[in-house]
Design a protein around this motif. Structure first.
Motif, mmCIF file in Angstrom:
data_model
loop_
_atom_site.group_PDB
_atom_site.id
_atom_site.type_symbol
_atom_site.label_atom_id
_atom_site.label_comp_id
_atom_site.label_asym_id
_atom_site.label_seq_id
_atom_site.Cartn_x
_atom_site.Cartn_y
_atom_site.Cartn_z
ATOM 1 N N GLY A 68 1.193 -1.198 0.000
ATOM 2 C CA GLY A 68 0.105 -0.344 0.114
ATOM 3 C C GLY A 68 0.866 1.897 0.234
ATOM 4 N N MET A 69 0.686 2.952 -0.448
ATOM 5 C CA MET A 69 0.823 3.342 0.152
ATOM 6 C C MET A 69 1.351 4.158 0.418
ATOM 7 S SD MET A 69 1.403 6.424 -2.122
ATOM 8 C CE MET A 69 0.335 6.310 -3.181
ATOM 9 N N LYS A 70 0.439 3.581 1.984
ATOM 10 C CA LYS A 70 0.980 3.655 3.416
ATOM 11 C C LYS A 70 2.352 2.835 3.659
ATOM 12 C CE LYS A 70 -0.705 4.343 8.522
ATOM 13 N NZ LYS A 70 -1.828 3.958 8.869
ATOM 14 N N ASP A 71 1.831 1.704 3.472
ATOM 15 C CA ASP A 71 3.676 1.404 3.540
ATOM 16 C C ASP A 71 4.566 1.091 3.207
ATOM 17 O OD1 ASP A 71 1.298 -0.727 4.555
ATOM 18 O OD2 ASP A 71 1.244 -1.704 2.854
ATOM 19 N N ARG A 93 6.015 8.751 -14.594
ATOM 20 C CA ARG A 93 7.079 7.958 -15.167
ATOM 21 C C ARG A 93 6.857 6.468 -15.149
ATOM 22 N NH1 ARG A 93 10.526 11.035 -11.812
ATOM 23 N NH2 ARG A 93 12.662 11.859 -13.201
ATOM 24 N N GLY A 94 5.446 6.537 -15.488
ATOM 25 C CA GLY A 94 4.577 5.384 -15.908
ATOM 26 C C GLY A 94 5.501 3.992 -14.959
ATOM 27 N N LEU A 95 6.213 4.040 -13.865
ATOM 28 C CA LEU A 95 6.482 2.722 -13.523
ATOM 29 C C LEU A 95 5.517 2.103 -12.474
ATOM 30 C CD1 LEU A 95 9.990 4.248 -12.846
ATOM 31 C CD2 LEU A 95 9.733 3.041 -14.948
ATOM 32 N N PHE A 96 5.183 2.809 -11.995
ATOM 33 C CA PHE A 96 4.309 2.603 -10.748
ATOM 34 C C PHE A 96 2.800 2.750 -11.276
ATOM 35 C CE2 PHE A 96 7.212 3.120 -7.010
ATOM 36 C CZ PHE A 96 7.453 1.781 -6.962
ATOM 37 N N TYR A 97 1.317 2.182 -10.416
ATOM 38 C CA TYR A 97 -0.080 2.920 -11.054
ATOM 39 C C TYR A 97 -0.957 2.406 -9.512
ATOM 40 C CZ TYR A 97 -1.226 -1.672 -12.492
ATOM 41 O OH TYR A 97 -1.775 -3.201 -12.059
ATOM 42 N N ARG A 105 -11.581 0.187 -0.847
ATOM 43 C CA ARG A 105 -10.997 1.300 -1.598
ATOM 44 C C ARG A 105 -10.405 2.422 -0.855
ATOM 45 N NH1 ARG A 105 -12.311 1.235 -6.528
ATOM 46 N NH2 ARG A 105 -12.224 3.806 -7.122
ATOM 47 N N ARG A 106 -10.377 2.694 0.627
ATOM 48 C CA ARG A 106 -9.488 3.229 1.063
ATOM 49 C C ARG A 106 -8.029 2.704 0.764
ATOM 50 N NH1 ARG A 106 -11.973 2.638 6.681
ATOM 51 N NH2 ARG A 106 -11.787 0.957 5.641
ATOM 52 N N ARG A 107 -7.872 2.250 0.847
ATOM 53 C CA ARG A 107 -6.381 1.719 0.797
ATOM 54 C C ARG A 107 -5.927 1.739 -0.214
ATOM 55 N NH1 ARG A 107 -3.276 -4.105 1.208
ATOM 56 N NH2 ARG A 107 -1.365 -3.207 2.544
ATOM 57 N N GLN A 108 -4.605 1.989 -1.055
ATOM 58 C CA GLN A 108 -4.292 2.677 -2.712
ATOM 59 C C GLN A 108 -3.190 1.929 -2.781
ATOM 60 O OE1 GLN A 108 -3.241 6.252 -3.230
ATOM 61 N NE2 GLN A 108 -5.207 7.070 -2.769
ATOM 62 N N LEU A 109 -2.871 0.429 -3.438
ATOM 63 C CA LEU A 109 -2.072 -0.384 -3.622
ATOM 64 C C LEU A 109 -1.119 0.685 -4.815
ATOM 65 C CD1 LEU A 109 -3.664 -3.469 -3.225
ATOM 66 C CD2 LEU A 109 -3.243 -2.317 -1.742
ATOM 67 N N LEU A 110 -0.563 0.339 -4.596
ATOM 68 C CA LEU A 110 1.296 0.279 -5.534
ATOM 69 C C LEU A 110 1.691 -1.023 -6.722
ATOM 70 C CD1 LEU A 110 2.887 3.207 -3.681
ATOM 71 C CD2 LEU A 110 1.586 3.019 -5.354
#
Length: 136
Positions: A68-71, A93-97, A105-110
């Motif tokens: 996750g973004m927070k992780d 740069r198109g390396l992560f999304y 849906r509150r947790r954003q993954l990378l």
């Protein structure tokens, strides 16, 4: 007792028995490798924090559990603002999304993009191919 003038066992300066050839070969290879790197590799080698975030994302990719973004922000030793800038730069740069965690849906993954995966695997393959040429 050893004095400070004596080289430590296994130190870079203690090369009499191992020869300097492999150290020189590694330095030359590293120089050529760094000068031919893609923009992706150059970006993730800008700092230790860049490398840590990239490693966390790639570990998540290979384990099937994108961080996750927070992780990523909390596991990087820099400030949260700096970590977020690094992540935003990689996304730009198109390396992560950004993806949302299933069921939250509150947790954003990378997860990494295919471009990022290809660059990472190419880097690892290059290291693995080179190591046997200098192993003693």
């Amino acid at each position: 007792a050893k004095t400070s003038a004596q080289p430590r066992q296994g130190s870079m300066s203690n090369t009499a028995n191992r020869g300097k050839g492999r150290y020189q070969a590694f330095a030359e290879w590293r120089t050529a490798d760094r000068s031919s790197r893609s923009s992706t590799l150059r970006y993730f080698h800008l700092s230790t924090n860049h490398s840590i975030i990239w490693s966390l994302v790639m570990i998540g990719h290979y384990t099937g559990k994108p961080p996750g973004m927070k992780d990523c922000i909390t596991r990087t030793p820099c400030s949260p603002v700096t970590a977020r800038k690094i992540i935003d730069g990689a996304k730009g740069r198109g390396l992560f999304y950004t993806a949302f965690a299933p069921g939250d849906r509150r947790r954003q993954l990378l997860p990494p993009t295919p471009k990022c995966i290809a660059e990472f695997e190419s880097m690892v393959d290059n290291y693995c191919a080179f190591v046997p040429t200098i192993a003693g």
